[in-house]
Design a protein around this motif. Structure first.
Motif, PDB file in Angstrom:
ATOM      1  N   ARG A 142       0.134  -6.386 -13.150  1.00 44.78           N
ATOM      2  CA  ARG A 142       0.060  -7.852 -13.071  1.00 44.78           C
ATOM      3  C   ARG A 142      -1.142  -8.406 -13.817  1.00 44.78           C
ATOM      4  O   ARG A 142      -1.089  -9.521 -14.319  1.00 44.78           O
ATOM      5  CB  ARG A 142      -0.021  -8.299 -11.608  1.00 44.78           C
ATOM      6  N   GLU A 157       1.488   7.135 -18.729  1.00 44.36           N
ATOM      7  CA  GLU A 157       0.414   6.594 -17.903  1.00 44.36           C
ATOM      8  C   GLU A 157       1.013   5.813 -16.741  1.00 44.36           C
ATOM      9  O   GLU A 157       1.929   5.027 -16.919  1.00 44.36           O
ATOM     10  CB  GLU A 157      -0.446   5.661 -18.764  1.00 44.36           C
ATOM     11  N   ARG A 158       0.512   6.040 -15.550  1.00 40.90           N
ATOM     12  CA  ARG A 158       1.009   5.347 -14.360  1.00 40.90           C
ATOM     13  C   ARG A 158       0.014   4.282 -13.938  1.00 40.90           C
ATOM     14  O   ARG A 158      -1.191   4.497 -13.978  1.00 40.90           O
ATOM     15  CB  ARG A 158       1.216   6.345 -13.226  1.00 40.90           C
ATOM     16  N   LYS A 159       0.561   3.119 -13.531  1.00 43.42           N
ATOM     17  CA  LYS A 159      -0.269   2.016 -13.043  1.00 43.42           C
ATOM     18  C   LYS A 159       0.384   1.432 -11.799  1.00 43.42           C
ATOM     19  O   LYS A 159       1.603   1.432 -11.675  1.00 43.42           O
ATOM     20  CB  LYS A 159      -0.405   0.923 -14.104  1.00 43.42           C
ATOM     21  N   THR A 160      -0.447   0.888 -10.936  1.00 45.92           N
ATOM     22  CA  THR A 160       0.082   0.198  -9.762  1.00 45.92           C
ATOM     23  C   THR A 160       0.601  -1.170 -10.194  1.00 45.92           C
ATOM     24  O   THR A 160       0.265  -1.668 -11.284  1.00 45.92           O
ATOM     25  CB  THR A 160      -1.009   0.003  -8.697  1.00 45.92           C
ATOM     26  N   LEU A 161       1.394  -1.782  -9.335  1.00 44.43           N
ATOM     27  CA  LEU A 161       1.934  -3.097  -9.640  1.00 44.43           C
ATOM     28  C   LEU A 161       0.811  -4.113  -9.841  1.00 44.43           C
ATOM     29  O   LEU A 161       0.878  -4.946 -10.736  1.00 44.43           O
ATOM     30  CB  LEU A 161       2.877  -3.550  -8.519  1.00 44.43           C
ATOM     31  N   SER A 162      -0.223  -4.056  -9.053  1.00 47.27           N
ATOM     32  CA  SER A 162      -1.339  -5.004  -9.208  1.00 47.27           C
ATOM     33  C   SER A 162      -2.077  -4.780 -10.530  1.00 47.27           C
ATOM     34  O   SER A 162      -2.546  -5.732 -11.145  1.00 47.27           O
ATOM     35  CB  SER A 162      -2.304  -4.916  -8.026  1.00 47.27           C
ATOM     36  N   GLU A 163      -2.161  -3.540 -10.999  1.00 46.87           N
ATOM     37  CA  GLU A 163      -2.783  -3.281 -12.301  1.00 46.87           C
ATOM     38  C   GLU A 163      -1.924  -3.842 -13.438  1.00 46.87           C
ATOM     39  O   GLU A 163      -2.443  -4.412 -14.393  1.00 46.87           O
ATOM     40  CB  GLU A 163      -2.988  -1.777 -12.509  1.00 46.87           C
TER      41      GLU A 163
END
Length: 161
Positions: free
Chosen positions: A10, A2-8
């Motif tokens: 955080r 699963e990929r997430k952005t850095l803000s997700e």
């Protein structure tokens, strides 16, 4: 995967600095981080450590308490990554560079009662942090353990003769 952005990420985890480019914190920065960690506990009462001044040095170093300012420090992932190895007085003395007397002023039951506000502990730690900075900025202050006023009195006395 699963990929997430850095803000997700955080929003669900604390992001630590890149360990490959690790620049260790100074003593003052470690103390400031501890104070910030306690300030995030605003309104929380923490346990103090009972009569630590009466314990023998080896016994004193092993003293700890759940839900104390020391356990809050050890719960902080960044302080652990910097090298904080536990939540005992000995661990705090070694990691934060504090003396038994300084820790007594911050943590002891005799000065605070059974519990203390996290904000009060943070304030006392910031005093120690400000002294940590003074020790490095002035050779005369570091000779006298950060006692800037004492150093000024010595200097004034020397001028009088």
């Amino acid at each position: 995967m699963e990929r997430k952005t850095l803000s997700e990420v955080r929003s669900i985890a604390e992001i630590l600095p890149n360990p490959l480019r690790f620049d260790p914190m100074s003593r003052r920065e470690r103390l400031e981080r501890w104070a910030e960690t306690l300030e995030r506990q605003h309104g929380r009462n923490l346990r103090t450590l009972f009569e630590i001044e009466y314990a023998r040095p080896a016994e004193r170093e092993a003293i700890r308490a759940d839900d104390s300012p020391l356990s809050v420090a050890f719960d902080d992932a960044q302080l652990r990554a910097e090298g904080l190895s536990g939540d005992t007085i000995g661990d705090a003395m070694a990691f934060f560079g504090l003396t038994a007397t300084e820790l007594h002023a911050i943590l002891c039951y005799c000065r605070n009662g059974e519990t203390m506000a996290a904000d009060v502990a943070a304030m006392r730690i910031r005093v120690a942090a400000s002294r940590a900075g003074a020790d490095r900025s002035s050779g005369i202050a570091s000779i006298y353990g950060g006692g800037g006023l004492f150093a000024v009195l010595i200097a004034v006395g020397a001028l009088a003769f």
